[in-house]
Design a protein around this motif. Structure first.
Motif, PDB file in Angstrom:
ATOM      1  N   MET A  97       6.448  -3.906   5.339  1.00 39.30           N
ATOM      2  CA  MET A  97       6.660  -4.380   3.513  1.00 39.30           C
ATOM      3  C   MET A  97       5.683  -2.725   3.132  1.00 39.30           C
ATOM      4  N   CYS A  98       4.898  -2.800   4.538  1.00 39.54           N
ATOM      5  CA  CYS A  98       4.171  -1.006   4.339  1.00 39.54           C
ATOM      6  C   CYS A  98       4.814  -0.468   5.165  1.00 39.54           C
ATOM      7  N   GLU A  99       4.996  -0.486   6.346  1.00 32.49           N
ATOM      8  CA  GLU A  99       6.849   0.226   7.055  1.00 32.49           C
ATOM      9  C   GLU A  99       7.885   1.028   6.198  1.00 32.49           C
ATOM     10  N   TRP A 100       8.050  -0.251   5.061  1.00 28.32           N
ATOM     11  CA  TRP A 100       8.640   0.278   4.494  1.00 28.32           C
ATOM     12  C   TRP A 100       8.543   0.838   3.276  1.00 28.32           C
ATOM     13  N   SER A 101       7.693   0.720   2.593  1.00 31.46           N
ATOM     14  CA  SER A 101       7.462   1.910   1.762  1.00 31.46           C
ATOM     15  C   SER A 101       6.904   2.828   1.610  1.00 31.46           C
ATOM     16  N   TYR A 102       6.671   3.599   3.204  1.00 27.62           N
ATOM     17  CA  TYR A 102       6.752   4.324   3.449  1.00 27.62           C
ATOM     18  C   TYR A 102       7.751   5.235   3.716  1.00 27.62           C
ATOM     19  N   ARG A 103       8.688   4.698   4.478  1.00 26.63           N
ATOM     20  CA  ARG A 103      10.025   5.483   4.698  1.00 26.63           C
ATOM     21  C   ARG A 103      11.104   5.814   3.191  1.00 26.63           C
ATOM     22  N   ILE A 104      10.714   5.162   2.079  1.00 25.22           N
ATOM     23  CA  ILE A 104      10.634   5.171   0.870  1.00 25.22           C
ATOM     24  C   ILE A 104      10.111   6.491   0.562  1.00 25.22           C
ATOM     25  N   ILE A 105       9.052   6.540   0.338  1.00 25.09           N
ATOM     26  CA  ILE A 105       8.519   7.362  -0.251  1.00 25.09           C
ATOM     27  C   ILE A 105       8.392   8.927   0.977  1.00 25.09           C
ATOM     28  N   ASP A 106       8.987   8.855   2.404  1.00 20.13           N
ATOM     29  CA  ASP A 106       9.850   9.686   2.846  1.00 20.13           C
ATOM     30  C   ASP A 106      11.348  10.114   2.901  1.00 20.13           C
ATOM     31  N   HIS A 107      11.561   9.616   2.442  1.00 21.26           N
ATOM     32  CA  HIS A 107      12.917   9.422   1.770  1.00 21.26           C
ATOM     33  C   HIS A 107      12.788  10.239   0.451  1.00 21.26           C
ATOM     34  N   PHE A 108      12.262  10.173  -0.537  1.00 22.40           N
ATOM     35  CA  PHE A 108      12.038  10.827  -1.770  1.00 22.40           C
ATOM     36  C   PHE A 108      11.141  11.747  -1.754  1.00 22.40           C
ATOM     37  N   HIS A 109      10.822  12.382  -0.707  1.00 26.85           N
ATOM     38  CA  HIS A 109       9.882  13.399  -0.545  1.00 26.85           C
ATOM     39  C   HIS A 109       8.635  12.986  -0.869  1.00 26.85           C
ATOM     40  N   ALA A 110       7.688  12.735  -1.311  1.00 28.96           N
ATOM     41  CA  ALA A 110       7.066  11.697  -2.210  1.00 28.96           C
ATOM     42  C   ALA A 110       5.603  12.066  -1.193  1.00 28.96           C
ATOM     43  N   ASP A 111       4.330  12.447  -1.609  1.00 24.30           N
ATOM     44  CA  ASP A 111       3.132  12.317  -1.128  1.00 24.30           C
ATOM     45  C   ASP A 111       3.024  10.661   0.025  1.00 24.30           C
ATOM     46  N   ARG A 112       2.727  10.934   0.843  1.00 24.65           N
ATOM     47  CA  ARG A 112       2.869   9.466   1.339  1.00 24.65           C
ATOM     48  C   ARG A 112       1.233   8.303   0.809  1.00 24.65           C
ATOM     49  N   GLU A 113       0.241   9.450   0.319  1.00 27.19           N
ATOM     50  CA  GLU A 113      -0.720   9.278   0.016  1.00 27.19           C
ATOM     51  C   GLU A 113      -0.778   7.493  -1.424  1.00 27.19           C
ATOM     52  N   ILE A 114       0.293   7.443  -1.885  1.00 30.25           N
ATOM     53  CA  ILE A 114       0.827   7.143  -2.358  1.00 30.25           C
ATOM     54  C   ILE A 114       0.827   5.839  -1.962  1.00 30.25           C
ATOM     55  N   VAL A 115       1.409   5.260  -0.566  1.00 40.66           N
ATOM     56  CA  VAL A 115       1.549   4.167  -0.468  1.00 40.66           C
ATOM     57  C   VAL A 115      -0.178   3.158  -0.048  1.00 40.66           C
ATOM     58  N   ALA A 116      -0.820   4.715   0.082  1.00 41.68           N
ATOM     59  CA  ALA A 116      -2.222   4.291   0.181  1.00 41.68           C
ATOM     60  C   ALA A 116      -2.362   3.287  -1.634  1.00 41.68           C
ATOM     61  N   VAL A 117      -1.946   4.021  -2.603  1.00 39.65           N
ATOM     62  CA  VAL A 117      -2.291   3.407  -3.833  1.00 39.65           C
ATOM     63  C   VAL A 117      -1.936   2.010  -3.861  1.00 39.65           C
ATOM     64  N   SER A 118      -0.544   2.148  -3.197  1.00 38.70           N
ATOM     65  CA  SER A 118      -0.036   1.144  -4.028  1.00 38.70           C
ATOM     66  C   SER A 118      -0.300  -0.217  -3.459  1.00 38.70           C
ATOM     67  N   PHE A 119      -0.226  -0.199  -1.884  1.00 41.18           N
ATOM     68  CA  PHE A 119      -1.147  -1.098  -1.439  1.00 41.18           C
ATOM     69  C   PHE A 119      -2.440  -0.915  -1.634  1.00 41.18           C
ATOM     70  N   SER A 120      -3.368  -1.106  -2.768  1.00 42.48           N
ATOM     71  CA  SER A 120      -4.741  -1.037  -3.052  1.00 42.48           C
ATOM     72  C   SER A 120      -4.021  -2.070  -4.094  1.00 42.48           C
ATOM     73  N   TYR A 121      -3.128  -1.547  -4.673  1.00 42.56           N
ATOM     74  CA  TYR A 121      -2.544  -2.499  -5.921  1.00 42.56           C
ATOM     75  C   TYR A 121      -2.217  -3.757  -5.308  1.00 42.56           C
ATOM     76  N   LEU A 122      -1.030  -4.229  -4.429  1.00 45.01           N
ATOM     77  CA  LEU A 122      -0.803  -5.047  -3.799  1.00 45.01           C
ATOM     78  C   LEU A 122      -2.089  -6.028  -3.195  1.00 45.01           C
ATOM     79  N   ASP A 123      -3.075  -5.334  -2.913  1.00 41.86           N
ATOM     80  CA  ASP A 123      -3.845  -6.146  -1.893  1.00 41.86           C
ATOM     81  C   ASP A 123      -4.668  -6.848  -2.412  1.00 41.86           C
ATOM     82  N   ARG A 124      -5.650  -6.079  -3.869  1.00 45.42           N
ATOM     83  CA  ARG A 124      -5.824  -6.981  -4.904  1.00 45.42           C
ATOM     84  C   ARG A 124      -5.133  -7.837  -5.713  1.00 45.42           C
ATOM     85  N   PHE A 125      -4.184  -7.411  -5.928  1.00 47.52           N
ATOM     86  CA  PHE A 125      -3.415  -8.302  -6.706  1.00 47.52           C
ATOM     87  C   PHE A 125      -3.363  -9.521  -6.011  1.00 47.52           C
ATOM     88  N   LEU A 126      -2.959  -9.490  -4.694  1.00 45.65           N
ATOM     89  CA  LEU A 126      -2.575 -10.791  -3.839  1.00 45.65           C
ATOM     90  C   LEU A 126      -3.904 -11.933  -3.585  1.00 45.65           C
TER      91      LEU A 126
END
Length: 341
Positions: A97-126
């Motif tokens: 899912m991390c690899e998938w997230s980076y692919r999505i972020i690159d596709h939408f031309h967004a900052d990759r740091e967003i994946v770090a934020v996303s996985f902070s949410y995900l890990d703390r949720f889990l």
């Protein structure tokens, strides 16, 4: 190699701009900001080793949140003293899912740091909510949606993410999971990231050629992105990861630029000008782990390896343009499941 034995499909991207530090001329302000991030990483935004914890027996009669398989709804489940937590999510699921997230972020031309934020949410949720694989995928998609909504100029539409699931989830499932995640996190949605710490450390970086500073920061940013991918970094302090990433990024520089001298002077400045506390042995261990993850990336395969050190891997080179990645269509979640099966 990754847990699944496949290369991580991630290459370094040329950064569009260096950290904006003109408003941080006061050294005391920099020290204070880094100090706040250190306190946050050890309290509000701290995450425990939830995968290992659920691979062993539960002995504390504590309650954990269990996610409904389809809708991602959470409810309390009281564990008895000898019950093994029923999680089927492992490090391989997280890597996919991390690899998938980076692919999505690159596709939408967004900052990759967003994946770090996303996985902070995900890990703390889990850490609080025990999901099966299907609900885990929904949670990962949802945290990426939340992160882009907060940190990107344009959010990734909920309908687009639902479409990428190929019928597994509907927008209403993402919306409901979003509510559950935000409540579980108590709305703590501004985590410090490794990239953020590095941006502040950049202000105390030793005086050197602008091209050197730019190269170091580009390489360090890639190591920071790789640290999000590997589960072993979840419980590590982001400040230590930032130092390790910056030290690694200085390796392999042309000797005329004095990479070893840069490393020594940088560490001296960290000690003198910040309140960062670190153990050099732990930093070296983190550096080795980052090189190991780098060795499992497509970047390692791509690099021409112009500089090599005896103890470390080849130094990553910077890809100024990554049109081949940005032009690809995002991979659906279902496909990623089959890809790594």
């Amino acid at each position: 190699m990754t847990r699944s034995g496949k290369l991580l499909n991630l290459k370094m991207k040329g950064i569009r701009s260096l950290p904006q530090t003109t408003h941080l001329r006061d050294r005391e302000e920099i020290r204070d900001r880094i100090g706040v991030m250190m306190r946050q990483e050890g309290s509000t935004y701290k995450c425990r080793d939830y995968i290992r914890r659920r691979q062993v027996k539960c002995f504390d009669n504590s309650s954990v949140l269990i996610c409904d398989q389809v809708k991602g709804l959470c409810y309390l489940d009281h564990q008895d003293d000898h019950m093994v937590a029923p999680s089927s999510v492992d490090t391989s699921c997280r890597e996919k899912m991390c690899e998938w997230s980076y692919r999505i972020i690159d596709h939408f031309h967004a900052d990759r740091e967003i994946v770090a934020v996303s996985f902070s949410y995900l890990d703390r949720f889990l850490d609080s909510c025990n999901c099966d694989k299907m609900s885990f995928k929904l949670a990962a998609m949802t945290t990426l949606y939340i992160a882009t909504k907060i940190y990107n100029a344009r959010e990734i539409p909920m309908s687009a993410l639902a479409e990428l699931s190929r019928g597994e989830y509907e927008p209403k499932h993402i919306a409901e999971m979003e509510r559950k995640i935000l409540l579980t996190l108590s709305w703590h949605v501004h985590p410090p990231t490794t990239q953020c710490v590095m941006s502040h450390l950049y202000t105390i970086f030793p005086n050197s050629q602008p091209s050197v500073k730019r190269t170091v920061f580009q390489r360090a940013s890639f190591f920071a992105e790789l640290s999000v991918f590997h589960y072993s970094f979840v419980t590590r302090p982001i400040s230590a990861i930032a130092i390790a990433a910056l030290l690694n990024s200085m390796e392999g520089l042309d000797r005329s630029q004095g990479s070893s001298e840069l490393q020594a002077e940088f560490l001296e400045r960290v000690e003198l000008e910040t309140d960062l506390k670190y153990d050099l042995h732990n930093i070296e261990a983190l550096r080795d782990e980052l090189w190991e993850v780098y060795g499992s990336s497509q970047q390692y395969k791509y690099d021409a390896m112009p500089f090599t050190t005896p103890q470390r891997s080849p130094t990553p080179s910077v890809i100024e343009k990554s049109d081949e990645n940005l032009g690809d269509s995002p991979v659906c979640v279902s496909y990623m499941d089959r890809y790594a099966a």
